[in-house]
Design an enzyme around this catalytic site. Structure first.
Site, PDB file in Angstrom:
ATOM      1  CG  ASP A 512      -3.681 -66.099 -85.784  1.00  0.00           C
ATOM      2  OD1 ASP A 512      -3.373 -66.679 -84.821  1.00  0.00           O
ATOM      3  OD2 ASP A 512      -4.467 -65.360 -85.903  1.00  0.00           O
ATOM      4  CD  GLU A 515      -1.384 -70.909 -81.252  1.00  0.00           C
ATOM      5  OE1 GLU A 515      -1.129 -69.746 -81.156  1.00  0.00           O
ATOM      6  OE2 GLU A 515      -2.202 -71.468 -81.758  1.00  0.00           O
ATOM      7  CG  ASP A 588      -6.904 -64.203 -80.267  1.00  0.00           C
ATOM      8  OD1 ASP A 588      -6.515 -63.477 -80.944  1.00  0.00           O
ATOM      9  OD2 ASP A 588      -7.682 -65.095 -80.350  1.00  0.00           O
TER      10      ASP A 588
END
Length: 921
Positions: A512, A515, A588
């Site tokens: 997770d 980015e 999300d």
């Protein structure tokens, strides 16, 4: 005290961010100088022409030169180098870069490790260049062979590149710079008085190399719609962003960001970036364009009439969609895909970036996740409740709270004191566990991972050359520099049983925040002037950071098992090539009906652009879904390629048994549907692994000339055999479903027949959503319910034969051991089933050396749409008769209460791995 205040401010920031997406935290095009500059350009502004054309190493090589000589002492336009390469299957690669012989200030970054090595083996070595003078031009154009049906044209003055058909009116397919918008900001040397800094909110970007952006227009011909360029929460068919009638005049942004509770119907960028666009039109023809670049990108889809005075004179029967591509840095490294069929384009793209990894069987089942299952007792209770309620599942997930203070590769010794024992208890039921491992490393000198990374110099640096220090879940954090192969190999080694204490062979990984997310960074990410190995600025590699993190983690799990077992790694960030390393999810989302609806175009877009193993959090990550929404989400999610329930820690618990007996029953039925169809899904994953064709597909991929399918993004195909229509509105008990094609469709619930080529209004009761099997297909199933997919290994199969108007059908089944790489060495079963003239035949599709065997039997053969009333069936080579019955359709343990009676051949006694025939008498 000062550090405490900083911590409190960050906590406040994180909690506020989690409440809703704040548009002002992220740049618009007007706040992004390279985008604002590019968008201000007018058609025909390009002043470059082509010269010095030659064939070098099998490529067409030329220079892009200023049309008019440089004047005065101002910025001098230097020649650029153009190379055009041709590959088998109708692929053209165009590269444009600085002329290195002129010693530019630095070498522009070219993305490595994405184009697969096998692609270069498909290169067609050009031998000659033909010339052709286009009407109105003063100089000839260069023409090269692409395939028997296509050729590429490099127009010299004005500069333009396009691919066209050879025959007929030589229809264009895809073109670059047809409107003269090409611009290449050449690298310069900073002189006294130059100020290259850029500011956004409280952050300053030093921009040490100055402006270096690239922009150009791309046109698609015979085009009704364009699709692709994820990741955005928008419609599947991309809406125009500039020109007459455009409401949201903001380009589609490709810049990987940690976006909380994102807006739907927004062109703003999300967690991933794939600069691959697909065009499809009324002729049924499809084409594609891909720009390999890891810097920020902005893409406009231009509305008709965006510039009434520009354009190419085309016959009125032709349609064209113009687009405008802008990037902050990098080079032009683009690919033209000629199609012409939809599946041809996705195969062509897959031949460049690779096909999807073949998942383990367990990964295609249901996953249960939450931030966070709080301790070992909680894990045991959740696991036992699934069994108590007869709900199968395969994987239980642990989020960041399982660690020792957000130190990855560790366990909280109070909450999870016996991690190996916990995993082994799950494994005894055939279940797995996934733990989270993020790229931010807690800056704690007593933490072994931070200590080693610091000593080895393995962190990304800030603009001054020091280890970059940002803020994320652990507090002060540094980030592993995944651009380096050496560092990636080191990272992979952290997953060994020796280094990851408490891990077992049934433990897999979740990446997770990759980015990467930096809570106190510009736009919640890493500063663009941070430095990677070799002095590469983060701006040049940003969109690929998560890709490299995913790659290193996946390779680490392969190393852990000494190359024997397939890895499973879920990533949030995506980039071209991500499909080779595992699954992704859409981030999300929120417990809203609109987020359920937008999950379908998002997953369709991901599949079209190579990411075939994707899904959305069931029920929405944020918020508390009402029971009806959660049930409908499970019913749709059962058909997602990646099927996982997940929720934020501030939400109420939402395991399927917590909403009353009736809702538990409905969610259980949805999950059972997925497990019943696992043989079909696994076969589709193998197709994606071999060809790149997605598991979940837009309707027009199977019906390319049916215009009613082109903008339909509420229904979708699962493979070529199933059509699913979601329910996306509260209180809905009816749905309008368009069923394409000329053949019939059979309702999965009851076998009822519906004609193709029209819209049907039908019931959508709380029990299920509309789903149909296409006439002419055969779908394999397993109808016995078990605790997990591995416990179904030896269960018999059911074949559902949906007959078309000619009383024919066909389908396939793929089987391997479900876990290892032995399938690459021929250890698999691949069968083809054909029903014709009253006979069902099973034949082998695997190569002769394929050596896997199976004792599994075909337990039932269900015929939908059989026109006569047979009395028996003859099975060969057993030379025995099988029982036949007429009755309601069965779907797993469920029996249709009403509907058409179907013919079922019971216990034919044939093995799934052998040749046989079943003849209807």
């Amino acid at each position: 005290m000062r550090s405490l205040l900083f911590v409190l401010s960050l906590i406040c920031f994180c909690s506020q961010t989690a409440l809703s997406w704040k548009k002002e935290e992220f740049r618009s095009c007007d706040q992004t100088p390279f985008c604002k500059r590019a968008r201000s350009r007018t058609p025909g502004a390009c002043s470059l022409i082509v010269g010095d054309v030659s064939i070098t190493d099998g490529d067409l090589v030329a220079k892009l030169l200023p049309k008019a000589p440089n004047q005065g002492d101002g910025d001098q336009i230097k020649p650029l180098i153009l190379s055009l390469s041709v590959y088998k299957d109708g692929i053209v690669r165009l590269k444009i870069d600085e002329d290195h012989s002129l010693n530019p200030p630095k070498k522009r970054f070219q993305v490595p490790d994405v184009v697969v090595s096998e692609f270069e083996e498909k290169k067609i070595w050009l031998q000659k260049v033909a010339t052709e003078t286009i009407s109105g031009d003063t100089s000839p154009s260069s023409v090269v062979y692409v395939s028997d049906g296509y050729e590429a044209v490099v127009r010299h003055d004005p500069f333009e590149v396009y691919v066209r058909e050879k025959s007929g009116d030589r229809r264009r397919v895809v073109s670059l710079n047809s409107h003269g918008l090409f611009d290449f900001e050449q690298l310069g040397r900073k002189t006294e008085g130059d100020n290259w800094e850029e500011k956004f909110r409280t952050h300053t970007d030093s921009r040490p190399s100055g402006p270096q952006s690239i922009s150009f227009d791309v046109s698609f011909y015979d085009s009704s719609f364009v699709y692709g360029i994820p990741e955005h929460a928008t419609s599947f068919a991309l809406k125009p962003t500039k020109g007459p009638g455009v409401e949201e005049s903001e380009p589609y942004r490709l810049f990987n960001l940690d976006v909380f509770e994102y807006d739907h119907e927004s062109p703003f960028g999300l967690y991933g970036s794939i600069p691959f666009m697909v065009s499809h039109g009324k002729s049924g023809k499809t084409s594609g364009f891909f720009w390999l670049n890891a810097a920020e990108m902005q893409i406009d889809v231009l509305a008709n009439g965006w510039d009434a005075e520009s354009g190419i004179s085309l016959p009125s029967s032709h349609s064209r969609i113009d687009t405008f591509w802008m990037s902050e840095a990098g080079i032009v490294d683009t690919f033209f895909f000629v199609g012409p069929e939809p599946k041809d384009v996705v195969k062509q793209y897959a031949s460049v970036t690779g096909t999807s990894a073949m998942p383990q069987l367990f990964a295609t089942g249901y996953h249960q996740c939450r931030w966070n299952y709080k301790d070992e007792e909680d894990v045991a209770q959740v696991d036992s409740k699934f069994d108590e309620h007869d709900i199968p599942y395969d994987v239980l997930w642990l989020d960041i709270e399982h660690t020792d203070g957000k130190r990855y590769f560790t366990w909280d010794s109070v909450l999870f004191p016996h991690p190996e024992e916990m995993q082994k208890k799950l494994a005894a039921k055939g279940r797995k566990m996934v733990t989270i491992v993020d790229p931010h490393i807690k800056r704690d000198d007593s933490y072994f991972l931070h200590k080693e990374a610091t000593q080895m110099g393995y962190y990304v640096k800030d603009s001054s050359g020091k280890d970059f220090d940002g803020w994320c879940w652990p507090g002060s954090s540094s980030y592993i520099d995944m651009l380096s192969p050496e560092i990636r190999k080191w990272w992979g080694g952290r997953f060994s049983y020796k280094n990851y204490v408490g891990s077992t062979p049934s433990l897999y990984t979740w990446n997770d925040m990759n980015e990467p997310s930096v809570f106190n960074g510009p736009e919640v990410t890493m500063p663009r002037d941070a430095l990677h190995v070799g002095g590469v600025e983060h701006r040049e590699v940003h969109n690929a950071y998560g890709y490299y993190f995913h790659m290193a983690t996946s390779d680490g799990l392969v190393m852990r098992e000494e190359g024997k077992d397939r890895p499973f790694v879920l990533s949030r960030a995506i980039f071209p090539g991500t499909q080779r390393y595992g699954a992704i999810w859409t981030g999300d989302n929120t417990a809203e009906w609109e987020h359920l609806r937008v999950s379908i175009p998002m997953i369709l877009t991901l599949g079209l652009t190579g990411i075939t193993f994707s899904g959305a959090d069931i029920g929405g990550f944020f918020g508390n879904p009402e029971p009806e929404l959660l049930v409908r989400w499970y019913q749709v999610g059962a058909y997602y390629p990646f099927f996982r329930g997940h929720a934020h820690h501030d939400t109420k618990r939402r395991e399927p048994w917590l909403f009353g007996e009736r809702n538990t029953e409905l969610m259980r039925d949805a999950i059972h549907t997925r497990y019943t169809l696992l043989p079909y899904f696994y076969t589709l994953f193998r197709e994606a692994n071999v060809t790149g064709v997605p598991v979940v597909r837009p309707l027009w991929m199977e019906f390319p000339q049916d215009e009613a399918t082109f903008s339909n993004d509420e229904a979708f195909m699962v493979g070529s055999g199933l059509l699913v229509q979601g329910v996306y509105t509260k209180g809905t008990t009816q749905a309008s479903v368009y069923l394409p094609g000329k053949e019939s469709w059979y309702d999965l619930r009851n076998g009822k027949t519906y004609v193709g080529g029209k819209t049907h209004k039908m019931d959508a009761p709380e029990e299920s959503i509309p789903a149909f099997q296409k006439a002419g297909t055969i779908i394999p199933r397993k109808d016995r319910f078990r605790r997990s997919s591995s416990q179904m290994d030896n269960d018999p199969y059911t074949l559902v034969v949906a007959l078309n108007s000619s009383q024919e059908a066909e389908g396939e089944l793929y089987i391997d051991d479900g876990k290892s790489f032995e399938f690459r060495r021929g250890s698999y079963i691949h069968r083809r089933f054909v029903f014709s003239k009253g006979v069902l035949t099973s034949t082998n599709l695997a190569p002769p050396e394929a050596r896997l065997s199976s004792q599994c039997l075909i337990d039932r053969i269900i015929l939908l749409g059989h026109s006569s009333g047979p009395k028996s069936a003859l099975v060969e080579p057993l030379n025995q008769k099988a029982e036949i019955e007429m009755g309601p359709l069965r779907m797993g343990g469920l029996v249709a209460s009403s509907g058409t009676k179907v013919l079922t051949i019971r216990k034919p006694g044939v093995r799934v791995d052998q040749d046989w025939t079943v003849k209807i008498l």
